[in-house]
Design a protein around this motif. Structure first.
Motif, short mmCIF file in Angstrom:
data_model
loop_
_atom_site.label_atom_id
_atom_site.label_comp_id
_atom_site.label_asym_id
_atom_site.label_seq_id
_atom_site.Cartn_x
_atom_site.Cartn_y
_atom_site.Cartn_z
N SER A 145 0.83 -1.21 0.00
CA SER A 145 0.00 0.00 0.00
C SER A 145 0.85 1.25 0.00
O SER A 145 0.77 2.08 0.91
N TYR A 193 -13.69 5.05 6.48
CA TYR A 193 -13.94 5.54 5.13
C TYR A 193 -12.64 5.92 4.42
O TYR A 193 -12.42 5.58 3.26
N THR A 195 -9.39 5.14 5.14
CA THR A 195 -8.20 4.30 5.12
C THR A 195 -8.46 2.81 4.99
O THR A 195 -7.51 2.05 4.82
N GLY A 197 -11.16 -0.74 3.83
CA GLY A 197 -12.19 -1.24 2.95
C GLY A 197 -13.54 -1.28 3.64
O GLY A 197 -13.63 -1.35 4.86
N ALA A 250 -9.60 -1.18 -2.78
CA ALA A 250 -10.39 -0.11 -2.17
C ALA A 250 -9.51 0.90 -1.44
O ALA A 250 -10.01 1.65 -0.60
N ASP A 251 -8.23 0.93 -1.76
CA ASP A 251 -7.29 1.86 -1.13
C ASP A 251 -7.52 3.26 -1.68
O ASP A 251 -7.32 3.51 -2.87
N ARG A 252 -7.94 4.19 -0.82
CA ARG A 252 -8.16 5.56 -1.24
C ARG A 252 -6.91 6.43 -1.08
O ARG A 252 -6.77 7.44 -1.75
N GLY A 279 -8.69 -1.99 1.84
CA GLY A 279 -8.28 -0.60 1.79
C GLY A 279 -6.79 -0.40 1.97
O GLY A 279 -5.98 -1.27 1.62
N HIS A 280 -6.43 0.72 2.58
CA HIS A 280 -5.03 1.10 2.70
C HIS A 280 -4.29 0.31 3.77
O HIS A 280 -3.08 0.12 3.67
N GLU A 285 -5.92 -5.29 7.65
CA GLU A 285 -7.12 -5.77 6.96
C GLU A 285 -6.95 -7.17 6.37
O GLU A 285 -7.90 -7.94 6.30
#
Length: 308
Positions: A145, A193, A195, A197, A250-252, A279-280, A285
């Motif tokens: 990431s 939201y 950082t 998924g 889903a990494d923002r 996510g990140h 995760e």
């Protein structure tokens, strides 16, 4: 700064190290270092883990617990994070200096280790890629990431069309001086939201929130400025050791475009994994997947000796 201890059990509770020491960086910065696992077994392979922005050694709890059974696991707090005192000098060169100091303090001359870095920790490994100390000790690398440039411009934290307005607003958010305050239900929702998924379990969100909210406001702000200006594209080409890349779809914060750019630029990429819905915060995760990737690199490359 005290260790996070509220979670007394479970996969994300900070493990108790076998040894603790202080590494001193090139500019005198002092770094808290922990050694876990098979400390006295000369045959045990070594893994070094570098955490990201606003995190600490506690971020790697799940990996430490698994790997410590048959590895020597070294983790350290980046300057200003966890139990490492803050320093006025924040730069990618400083990150590379700090990593070299940790390697010198914990590894024997010529000893090889698998190095894994998450987010700013991955940027640390990239920044150090051309250093003699890094090349003397790195058998292989896992980048989780992370990215090497255009972090703010490519961020997807704001659901807006890419362009100057989104970049400017994202910069204001990520570089905010506002205190994060206590970990409340609202704070957890915001952190999830930005950082993590959408399917992240509450225990994962809580672990991340406790770690991130413990980072001092000034430290968070100071390093945000470094990340805003990050440009390590040249250093990616210097990362010649076998390197694998992991990213969540889903990494923002560091979306998959960064991982794909790394894979294209790395001279010796040995694997790329995109995790659906993650996510990140990949080590929290998807702890088993990240640990498995580390073990695969150890099994394949950790036997490399100096001069081989």
């Amino acid at each position: 700064m005290s260790r996070l201890t509220r979670e007394a059990s479970g996969p994300y509770a900070p493990p108790v190290p076998a040894r603790e020491l202080t590494a001193v960086s090139a500019d005198g910065a002092r770094l808290h270092v922990e050694v876990h696992g098979a400390v006295d077994d000369p045959a045990a392979p070594t893994v070094v883990l570098a955490h990201g922005w606003t995190c600490s050694t506690a971020f790697w709890a799940a990996q430490i617990r698994d790997l410590a059974a048959d590895h020597r696991v070294i983790v350290y707090d980046q300057r200003g994070h966890g139990r490492s005192p803050a320093s006025p000098a924040c730069s990618t060169d400083g990150l590379a200096d700090d990593l070299e100091a940790v390697l010198v303090a914990t590894l024997a001359p010529g000893e090889k280790a698998v190095l894994a870095g998450h987010s700013m920790g991955g940027m640390t490994l990239i920044a150090a890629s051309g250093r003699a100390g890094f090349r003397a000790h790195a058998a292989a690398v896992l980048l989780c990431s992370t990215g090497s440039s255009r972090l703010v411009a490519e961020s997807l934290v704001l659901p807006m069309r890419a362009g100057r307005p989104r970049t400017w607003l994202t910069k204001q958010i990520l570089g905010s001086r506002a205190p994060l305050g206590p970990v409340t239900p609202l704070a957890r929702r915001i952190l999830k939201y930005g950082t993590m998924g959408p399917g992240s379990a509450p225990v994962m969100v809580d672990a991340c929130a406790r770690i991130v909210h413990a980072c001092p406001r000034q430290v968070r702000y100071s390093w945000s400025k470094v990340l805003d200006l990050l440009d390590l594209d040249h250093a990616v080409r210097e990362l010649t050791v076998p390197t694998a890349v992991v990213v969540g779809t889903a990494d923002r914060l560091t979306p998959a475009v960064h991982a794909r750019s790394l894979v294209a630029a790395l001279p010796n990429c040995v694997g790329s994994t995109e995790l659906p819905g993650i996510g990140h915060m990949t080590p929290i995760e998807a702890p088993d997947l990240v640990t498995t990737r580390i073990r695969e690199l150890v099994a394949t490359y950790a036997v490399i000796k100096e001069g081989a």
